[in-house]
Design an enzyme around this catalytic site. Sequence first.
Site, PDB file in Angstrom:
ATOM      1  N   THR A  69      48.490  46.377  39.665  1.00 46.96           N
ATOM      2  CA  THR A  69      49.315  46.228  40.864  1.00 46.96           C
ATOM      3  C   THR A  69      50.260  47.411  41.085  1.00 46.96           C
ATOM      4  O   THR A  69      50.622  48.104  40.127  1.00 46.96           O
ATOM      5  CB  THR A  69      50.175  44.946  40.735  1.00 46.96           C
ATOM      6  OG1 THR A  69      50.793  44.644  41.974  1.00 46.96           O
ATOM      7  CG2 THR A  69      51.261  45.078  39.683  1.00 46.96           C
ATOM      8  N   SER A 129      48.561  47.235  47.851  1.00 45.88           N
ATOM      9  CA  SER A 129      49.335  46.585  46.799  1.00 45.88           C
ATOM     10  C   SER A 129      48.789  46.876  45.403  1.00 45.88           C
ATOM     11  O   SER A 129      49.270  46.303  44.421  1.00 45.88           O
ATOM     12  CB  SER A 129      49.352  45.073  47.038  1.00 45.88           C
ATOM     13  OG  SER A 129      48.038  44.611  47.275  1.00 45.88           O
ATOM     14  N   THR A 135      48.831  41.568  43.927  1.00 46.63           N
ATOM     15  CA  THR A 135      48.147  42.091  42.752  1.00 46.63           C
ATOM     16  C   THR A 135      46.698  41.679  42.738  1.00 46.63           C
ATOM     17  O   THR A 135      46.386  40.561  43.140  1.00 46.63           O
ATOM     18  CB  THR A 135      48.784  41.422  41.506  1.00 46.63           C
ATOM     19  OG1 THR A 135      50.126  41.823  41.465  1.00 46.63           O
ATOM     20  CG2 THR A 135      48.075  41.766  40.230  1.00 46.63           C
ATOM     21  N   THR A 154      49.420  35.904  40.387  1.00 46.47           N
ATOM     22  CA  THR A 154      49.844  36.872  41.388  1.00 46.47           C
ATOM     23  C   THR A 154      50.942  36.245  42.236  1.00 46.47           C
ATOM     24  O   THR A 154      51.098  35.031  42.252  1.00 46.47           O
ATOM     25  CB  THR A 154      48.655  37.318  42.275  1.00 46.47           C
ATOM     26  OG1 THR A 154      49.138  38.184  43.305  1.00 46.47           O
ATOM     27  CG2 THR A 154      47.961  36.147  42.930  1.00 46.47           C
ATOM     28  N   GLY A 155      51.708  37.084  42.908  1.00 41.12           N
ATOM     29  CA  GLY A 155      52.814  36.572  43.713  1.00 41.12           C
ATOM     30  C   GLY A 155      54.121  37.200  43.252  1.00 41.12           C
ATOM     31  O   GLY A 155      54.118  38.278  42.656  1.00 41.12           O
ATOM     32  N   ASP A 161      55.468  40.879  36.646  1.00 38.45           N
ATOM     33  CA  ASP A 161      54.786  40.048  35.655  1.00 38.45           C
ATOM     34  C   ASP A 161      53.453  40.638  35.204  1.00 38.45           C
ATOM     35  O   ASP A 161      52.979  40.339  34.104  1.00 38.45           O
ATOM     36  CB  ASP A 161      54.512  38.656  36.249  1.00 38.45           C
ATOM     37  CG  ASP A 161      53.627  38.747  37.498  1.00 38.45           C
ATOM     38  OD1 ASP A 161      53.926  39.576  38.376  1.00 38.45           O
ATOM     39  OD2 ASP A 161      52.628  38.006  37.571  1.00 38.45           O
ATOM     40  N   ARG A 212      61.795  48.719  38.548  1.00 36.06           N
ATOM     41  CA  ARG A 212      61.434  47.301  38.453  1.00 36.06           C
ATOM     42  C   ARG A 212      59.998  47.151  37.912  1.00 36.06           C
ATOM     43  O   ARG A 212      59.069  47.815  38.348  1.00 36.06           O
ATOM     44  CB  ARG A 212      61.536  46.647  39.821  1.00 36.06           C
ATOM     45  CG  ARG A 212      61.217  45.150  39.851  1.00 36.06           C
ATOM     46  CD  ARG A 212      59.782  44.866  40.216  1.00 36.06           C
ATOM     47  NE  ARG A 212      59.520  43.452  40.436  1.00 36.06           N
ATOM     48  CZ  ARG A 212      58.309  42.948  40.622  1.00 36.06           C
ATOM     49  NH1 ARG A 212      57.255  43.712  40.586  1.00 36.06           N
ATOM     50  NH2 ARG A 212      58.143  41.661  40.819  1.00 36.06           N
ATOM     51  N   VAL A 213      59.840  46.264  36.946  1.00 34.61           N
ATOM     52  CA  VAL A 213      58.519  45.930  36.408  1.00 34.61           C
ATOM     53  C   VAL A 213      58.307  44.441  36.665  1.00 34.61           C
ATOM     54  O   VAL A 213      59.213  43.633  36.447  1.00 34.61           O
ATOM     55  CB  VAL A 213      58.451  46.246  34.904  1.00 34.61           C
ATOM     56  CG1 VAL A 213      57.185  45.687  34.274  1.00 34.61           C
ATOM     57  CG2 VAL A 213      58.523  47.757  34.669  1.00 34.61           C
TER      58      VAL A 213
HETATM   59  N1  ASP Z   1      53.012  39.802  40.744  1.00 34.71           N
HETATM   60  C1  ASP Z   1      53.178  41.119  41.293  1.00 34.71           C
HETATM   61  C2  ASP Z   1      54.548  41.622  40.982  1.00 34.71           C
HETATM   62  O1  ASP Z   1      55.507  40.859  41.045  1.00 34.71           O
HETATM   63  C3  ASP Z   1      52.928  41.188  42.745  1.00 34.71           C
HETATM   64  C4  ASP Z   1      51.821  40.304  43.260  1.00 34.71           C
HETATM   65  O2  ASP Z   1      51.025  39.793  42.553  1.00 34.71           O
HETATM   66  O3  ASP Z   1      51.713  40.056  44.426  1.00 34.71           O
HETATM   67  O4  ASP Z   1      54.685  42.779  40.706  1.00 34.71           O
END
Ligand code: ASP
Length: 330
Positions: A203, A47, A185, A236-237, A216, A213-214
């Site tokens: 990430t 990831s 991330t 993250t998420g 956060d 796609r971008v």
């Molecule tokens: N936040 C990241 C994104 O949406 C992915 C992640 O942190 O798991 O690109």
Amino acid sequence: MILSLSTWKHGFHPNQVTIEALNSGKSALDAVELGARDCESDIACMSVGRGGLPDATGEVTLDASIMDHDGNCGSVAFVRNYEHVIAVARRVMEKTPHVMLAGEGAEQFAEREGFEKTDLLTEKAKSLWEQWMAQPDKLHVRLRRAEEGTQEYVFVHGDEPEELVWRREYTPGATQGQQENSHDTIGVLAMDSAGRLAGACTTSGLAFKLHGRVGDSPIIGAGLYVDGRVAAAVATGDGELMMRACSTFHIVEMVRQGIEPAEACERALERIRQDKRLTGDKQCGLMVIRADGVWAGRSLRPGFQLAAASDVLPNTLFDITANSMEKARF
Ligand code: ASP
């Protein structure tokens, strides 16, 4: 004091790198960059950096941001073929009048700055993408590891009723093997011996995202925010959740107003819970260090882990949920 925090289990080794850098007298900014770079080079982590899962077209595109004690920041988005995007983001911060470069422009900048081109797509990531391509209704399908420690993955449908997904994916006490692997991330926060704060976030974003796609992570105030006089926060998420809520900026501003770090994370999660698009398969993990070294981590659901280390705490992995944080069984 010195302190470092890194998101997820795969943040454990990067967190060790970060704390050792702080121990050897490096600045918080150098230390978070070194931690983030460590993860970018780890091809077992699917990831972040090289080895990251590709987008829907099979291309790996990376996002990253970095921010220092004084509020200087740099970020890059939608970057192909460069492994250490965190270092490119730092170069944007230090060498340009801008905050953010994206796509081809960011890649040209990286080339001009002498960064080496790398093929980011590993055989393993390519084969998972091919399996994803073969799924019916694939835009709603996400990935998780069949069992922790194995290299077997299964695909789960993200649109199942909330209750079902919650139970299957996020049951408290569930093994790590039941966690989703579509994202994750690495966010690193640090405080150095001079009391300076810094943060880094890097990430490959959501697995199999739409091309272009971008998330956060490169958005200052969504994936990362630092004000050295107040606090540093990283997220993250599912990035769209934090982008709509400006979660890390929200946390730092609450801490500025005297709200305790853990409570600030809770309130930021509460805001995310009000998001009409929140579904039961979505996760969000938040971490914060206040300027006096008090830190906290919280997440929407069980399943988020963070590594923490300081001059009095050996590098330790914690299981995080809404309302609690406990030492993880490694
Ligand atoms: N936040 C990241 C994104 O949406 C992915 C992640 O942190 O798991 O690109």
